[in-house]
Design a protein around this motif. Structure first.
Motif, short mmCIF file in Angstrom:
data_model
loop_
_atom_site.label_atom_id
_atom_site.label_comp_id
_atom_site.label_asym_id
_atom_site.label_seq_id
_atom_site.Cartn_x
_atom_site.Cartn_y
_atom_site.Cartn_z
N ASN A 410 13.15 19.56 -15.79
CA ASN A 410 14.29 19.51 -16.72
C ASN A 410 13.79 19.42 -18.16
N VAL A 411 12.74 20.15 -18.45
CA VAL A 411 12.18 20.14 -19.80
C VAL A 411 12.73 21.35 -20.55
N THR A 412 13.07 21.15 -21.82
CA THR A 412 13.49 22.27 -22.65
C THR A 412 12.51 22.42 -23.80
N GLN A 413 12.68 23.51 -24.55
CA GLN A 413 11.80 23.77 -25.69
C GLN A 413 11.84 22.63 -26.71
N ALA A 414 12.92 21.85 -26.68
CA ALA A 414 13.07 20.80 -27.69
C ALA A 414 12.30 19.53 -27.34
N HIS A 415 11.87 19.41 -26.09
CA HIS A 415 11.18 18.18 -25.69
C HIS A 415 9.77 18.11 -26.29
N THR A 416 9.38 16.90 -26.65
CA THR A 416 8.02 16.70 -27.18
C THR A 416 6.97 17.17 -26.17
N VAL A 417 7.21 16.91 -24.88
CA VAL A 417 6.20 17.28 -23.88
C VAL A 417 6.08 18.80 -23.72
N ALA A 418 7.04 19.54 -24.29
CA ALA A 418 6.92 21.00 -24.26
C ALA A 418 6.28 21.53 -25.53
N ARG A 419 6.15 20.68 -26.55
CA ARG A 419 5.66 21.16 -27.84
C ARG A 419 4.27 20.62 -28.19
N ASP A 420 4.05 19.33 -27.92
CA ASP A 420 2.78 18.71 -28.33
C ASP A 420 1.71 18.91 -27.26
N GLU A 421 0.50 19.10 -27.72
CA GLU A 421 -0.60 19.17 -26.78
C GLU A 421 -0.86 17.77 -26.25
N ILE A 422 -0.80 17.62 -24.93
CA ILE A 422 -0.98 16.29 -24.32
C ILE A 422 -2.46 16.06 -23.98
N PHE A 423 -3.15 17.12 -23.60
CA PHE A 423 -4.57 17.04 -23.26
C PHE A 423 -4.79 16.04 -22.13
N GLY A 424 -4.00 16.18 -21.10
CA GLY A 424 -4.10 15.32 -19.93
C GLY A 424 -3.41 15.99 -18.76
N PRO A 425 -3.43 15.34 -17.58
CA PRO A 425 -2.91 15.97 -16.36
C PRO A 425 -1.38 15.91 -16.29
N VAL A 426 -0.74 16.49 -17.27
CA VAL A 426 0.72 16.42 -17.37
C VAL A 426 1.28 17.82 -17.57
N LEU A 427 2.11 18.24 -16.64
CA LEU A 427 2.67 19.60 -16.69
C LEU A 427 4.15 19.54 -17.01
N SER A 428 4.57 20.34 -17.99
CA SER A 428 5.99 20.43 -18.32
C SER A 428 6.56 21.70 -17.71
N VAL A 429 7.65 21.57 -16.97
CA VAL A 429 8.21 22.72 -16.27
C VAL A 429 9.48 23.18 -16.98
N LEU A 430 9.48 24.44 -17.42
CA LEU A 430 10.64 25.04 -18.06
C LEU A 430 11.03 26.28 -17.25
N THR A 431 12.23 26.78 -17.47
CA THR A 431 12.65 27.97 -16.73
C THR A 431 13.01 29.09 -17.69
N PHE A 432 13.07 30.30 -17.13
CA PHE A 432 13.53 31.46 -17.90
C PHE A 432 14.27 32.39 -16.95
N ARG A 433 15.03 33.34 -17.54
CA ARG A 433 15.82 34.25 -16.70
C ARG A 433 15.27 35.67 -16.71
N THR A 434 14.77 36.11 -17.86
CA THR A 434 14.33 37.51 -17.98
C THR A 434 12.92 37.54 -18.59
N PRO A 435 12.23 38.66 -18.43
CA PRO A 435 10.90 38.75 -19.04
C PRO A 435 10.93 38.52 -20.55
N ASP A 436 11.96 39.02 -21.23
CA ASP A 436 12.03 38.82 -22.68
C ASP A 436 12.13 37.34 -23.03
#
Lengths: 510, 315
Positions: A410-436
């Protein structure tokens, strides 16, 4: 023919998913022996072909306070045990090292390329011969699993020296004219995540092209560089061609600022990279910077799911996620989100976290208390901002610096974990609908170091790769490295390329 | 419990539906699959874990003889070996089964009666499978009538490779019916199917048709069981159980000769499908020479030294 109800299985069945029964197949501890590494209680600086004490004692003498002459401790991040002491190089030490490199430059650069190649080949062979020792050393000082140092770091270190040894007598064919000249003295500052590999990325092309170097390893991982100094002696490398000065950021700053340095090469954080760029502005020093990243790993709905899951795991949990090109943002097509996430969680439950020296460990320790604090804080921010946090059940050792593999959904582009480099074992999962949309989201970051594409459709790989602003784009794989391939970033991920023919340019006067 | 009928009711309704389903399965990236199998192959299995794995591997062997020169004497010797693999050490477990041609089933069954060691028989015009369906069914019924507990059938690779999936499916169902209570192992001959995508499709096809086990190969072609094709089939049985609730066994066969190799396969099982398959009801090795290497390693673990090939029986 209509299918019939199949025969009932003969033994009681567990619930379809996930498999929860504990395995009777418990792997016994399989630790690599640390006896292969002979550590001294304390280390000096490697200047002009010799290990020397600091000549800055008058200005420092403290215990690691940032001025020269003091001794610092380096610890095993898996246990917090002190491994050895090393020397904090001060301004005067850096000056000595740069002068030694300058003195060596005239003869080293005048050697025929084939002669320089002999030294590099010799170094590569010695690294191979001592690879077990160096792998254990790197694991002790860094905290990464022996499986990675043994199977990834050390083979790549040797491969880089072999590769650039091959270029040393062929520089006329590198596309920079008939007789490209070296720059002079290279001041190189490297990070702690791949201590010996980053050293190889820096030193091998510099030496092949006829430069001499002063290298500063990271303050938490100085040991493999000091062992490399010993390898230089073993290889009979002329004095002053390679100099190693250890210390904290102050030592690095002194090296970058030294007027005798012709070329600055830095791998590390974007913050320090910007400071370096400001520092050398207006001088005639050449600079290459390899900085942070927030790589997008894009999984399309026609991806080979099992292999994509392996690639996601490798992308973010390789080296505990302490990788500048980590695939720290998973962009998964909405139509396969649940399937991919279920598979990913099932796979994460099998990751073996613990003693980095155990040959069966997948995830080792975080490199330092400082880095652990940063990862912890960013993960807490993720939770506070409403992203959903998940980790598999895994017991972490009580001593040392540890962080469980972590997913944020449930991460969006606005979340810090989607924007800042964490440099650790932490994965942020986002979704998309089309290749564009995938491309737009992947590119929507100040960084641009790496990206991954997962699809069975070749034409889509080519179309999407062409639109991604990232220095390296992997297709149906991730975190694959090879000395023949250039590596480097767009935007705030830095500039200049390392590796391959392109990597020569950074060390030639062109 | 959900059944195949309810979970995947339509996919076998017609040739085209079956093709759509099989071709809609996620693709397999060969490089990634082989890399994962190789990476699991670096696990270091020592001391207690090794002892556990060796005994488990012995207990999972379908001890096999499939030669034109097989005789009742040879089969009886093999059965004796299956029952007590190490005559010097009664703690060594028995193998899972003895696997023979149909005409040797009677001999094997007599030798193994009441022991718990199963009699498996290859049938359906093994290994080529190039015979009429009636012949294959008769072959199967003969083996079962002679006392086979398990039938190892081969699929019609010709039909599979020419895209006639429903024909392959119906043949498996017919053999399953002919096999009655015997457990059915379906051999794909992965070396002839050639691509990993085909192996994944064949795995689902076999499981939809009611296979109790899916098996890599006959041992009679150039490429037999490999870590990668076995890993792929383990992923298939895992996914099939998630979809249908039905658990299916896996049997790599051919080319697994050393203890080291066998342990690597067990690591694949452990880290792909887990404890539920770490049992000879759900995982088997089709092998002949593997057993003696496992016994030598077992002796090494208990005595601390290698005994050599003259200290295990040659059968």
């Amino acid at each position: 023919m209509a299918p019939e109800t199949p025969m009932a299985p003969e033994t009681p069945m567990t619930s379809p998913r996930p498999t929860t029964s504990p395995s009777p197949f418990e792997y016994a501890p399989a630790p690599e022996s640390r006896g292969v590494v002979d550590l001294a209680p304390s280390y000096g600086l490697f200047i002009d072909g010799e290990f020397t004490e600091s000549s800055d004692a008058t200005r420092g003498g403290g215990t690691g306070g940032g001025t020269g002459g003091g001794l610092r401790k380096t610890v095993n991040p898996a246990t917090e045990e002190v491994l050895a002491e090393y020397t904090q190089a001060g301004d005067e030490d850096v000056d000595r090292a740069v002068r030694a490199a300058r003195k060596a430059f005239s003869t080293w650069s005048a050697l025929p390329g084939a002669e320089r190649a002999k030294y590099l080949f010799r170094i590569a062979r010695i690294i191979q011969e001592r690879s077990r020792e160096l792998a254990v050393l790197e694991t002790l000082d860094n905290g990464k699993p022996i499986r990675e140092t043994r199977d990834t770091d050390l083979p790549l270190v040797a491969a880089h020296f072999f590769y650039y040894a091959g270029w040393a007598d062929k520089l006329a064919h590198a596309g920079h004219g008939p007789n490209p000249r070296p720059l002079g003295v290279a001041g190189q500052v490297i990070p702690w995540n791949f201590p010996l590999l980053m050293l190889a990325w820096k030193i091998a092309p510099a030496l092949a092209t006829g430069n001499t170097v002063v290298l500063k390893p990271a303050e938490t991982t100085p040991l493999s560089a000091l062992f490399f100094a010993d390898i230089c002696r073993q290889a009979g490398l002329p004095r002053g061609v390679v100099n190693i000065v250890t210390g904290d950021g102050a030592t690095g700053a002194a090296l970058v600022a030294h007027p005798g340095v012709d070329k600055v090469a830095f791998t590390g954080s974007t913050g320090v990279g910007k400071a370096i760029a400001r520092q050398v502005a207006g001088t005639d020093k050449k600079v290459t910077l390899e900085l942070g990243g927030k790589g997008a790993n894009i999984v399309f709905d026609d991806a080979p799911v099992d292999q994509a899951v392996e690639g996601i795991v490798n992308g973010i949990f390789f080296n505990q996620g302490q990788v500048c090109c980590a695939g720290s943002r998973l962009l998964v097509q909405e139509s396969v989100h649940d399937e991919v996430l279920d598979s990913l969680k099932r796979r994460l439950a099998t990751l073996r976290v613990g003693d980095p020296l155990d040959k069966n460990t997948d995830l080792g320790a975080i490199n330092s208390a400082e880095q652990l604090a940063r990862i912890t804080a960013l993960a807490e921010t993720g939770e506070a901002e409403g992203a959903e946090r998940w980790s598999p059940d895994c017991a972490l050792p009580s001593a040392g610096y540890w962080f469980a593999p972590t997913l944020f959904t449930n991460v969006t582009q606005a979340h810090t974990v989607a924007r800042d480099e964490i440099f650790g074992p932490v994965l942020s999962v986002l979704t998309f609908r089309t290749p564009d949309e995938a491309v737009a989201k992947a590119n929507n970051t100040p960084y641009g170091l790496s990206a991954g594409i997962w699809t069975e459709k070749g034409s889509r790989i080519l179309a999407v790769a062409g639109k991604l602003r990232a220095g390296v784009v992997w297709a149906n794989t991730f975190n694959k490295f090879d000395p023949t391939s250039p590596f480097g970033g767009y935007k705030e991920s830095g500039y200049g390329r390392e590796g391959g023919r392109h990597g020569l340019e950074a060390y030639l006067d062109v | 419990m959900p059944t195949i009928t309810s979970a995947l009711a339509d996919v076998t309704a017609s040739d085209s539906a079956l093709r759509r389903f099989l071709h809609g399965l996620p693709g397999v990236d060969a490089v990634g699959l082989e890399a994962r199998a190789a990476s699991l192959g670096t696990r270091s299995i020592k001391t207690t874990a090794k002892a556990y794995a060796i005994d488990l591997a012995i207990s999972m062997i379908d001890l096999t003889t499939l030669e034109g020169a097989d005789t009742p004497g040879k089969v009886r010797a093999l059965a004796a070996k299956a029952l007590r693999p190490d005559p010097t050490d009664r703690t060594a477990p028995a193998t899972a089964a003895v696997c023979v041609y149909p005409d040797m089933v009677e001999t094997a069954a007599a030798a193994l009666a009441g022991s718990g060691v199963k009699v498996a028989s290859v049938a359906t015009a093994f290994p080529a499978g190039r015979a009429a369906l009636g012949v294959k069914l008769a072959d199967t019924r003969d083996a079962v009538a002679a006392g086979a507990d398990e039938i190892d059938m081969v699929i019609d690779r010709g039909a599979f490779l020419s895209g006639r999936y429903l024909k392959v499916y119906e043949e498996i169902r017919a053999v399953k019916e002919a096999a009655g209570a015997a457990r059915l192992k379906v051999i794909f001959e992965t070396g002839e199917l050639s691509t990993y995508d085909n192996i994944r499709r064949a795995s689902w096809l076999g499981m939809l048709a009611g296979a109790d086990f899916i098996k890599t190969s006959t041992g009679k072609v150039g490429v037999n069981a490999t870590p990668a094709n076995t890993l792929l089939m383990l992923q298939a049985v895992r996914d099939f159980r998630e979809r249908t609730g039905v658990q299916v066994g896996v049997k790599p066969a051919g080319g697994i000769r050393s203890s080291k190799d066998a342990v690597k396969f067990l690591v694949l099982v452990n880290e792909t499908v887990g404890a539920d398959w770490l049992d000879n009801h759900w995982f088997r090795f089709g092998a002949s020479s593997l057993l003696n290497d496992l016994l030598m390693q077992r002796q090494k673990l208990s005595t601390g030294r290698y005994s050599g090939p003259d200290y295990v029986t040659v059968d």
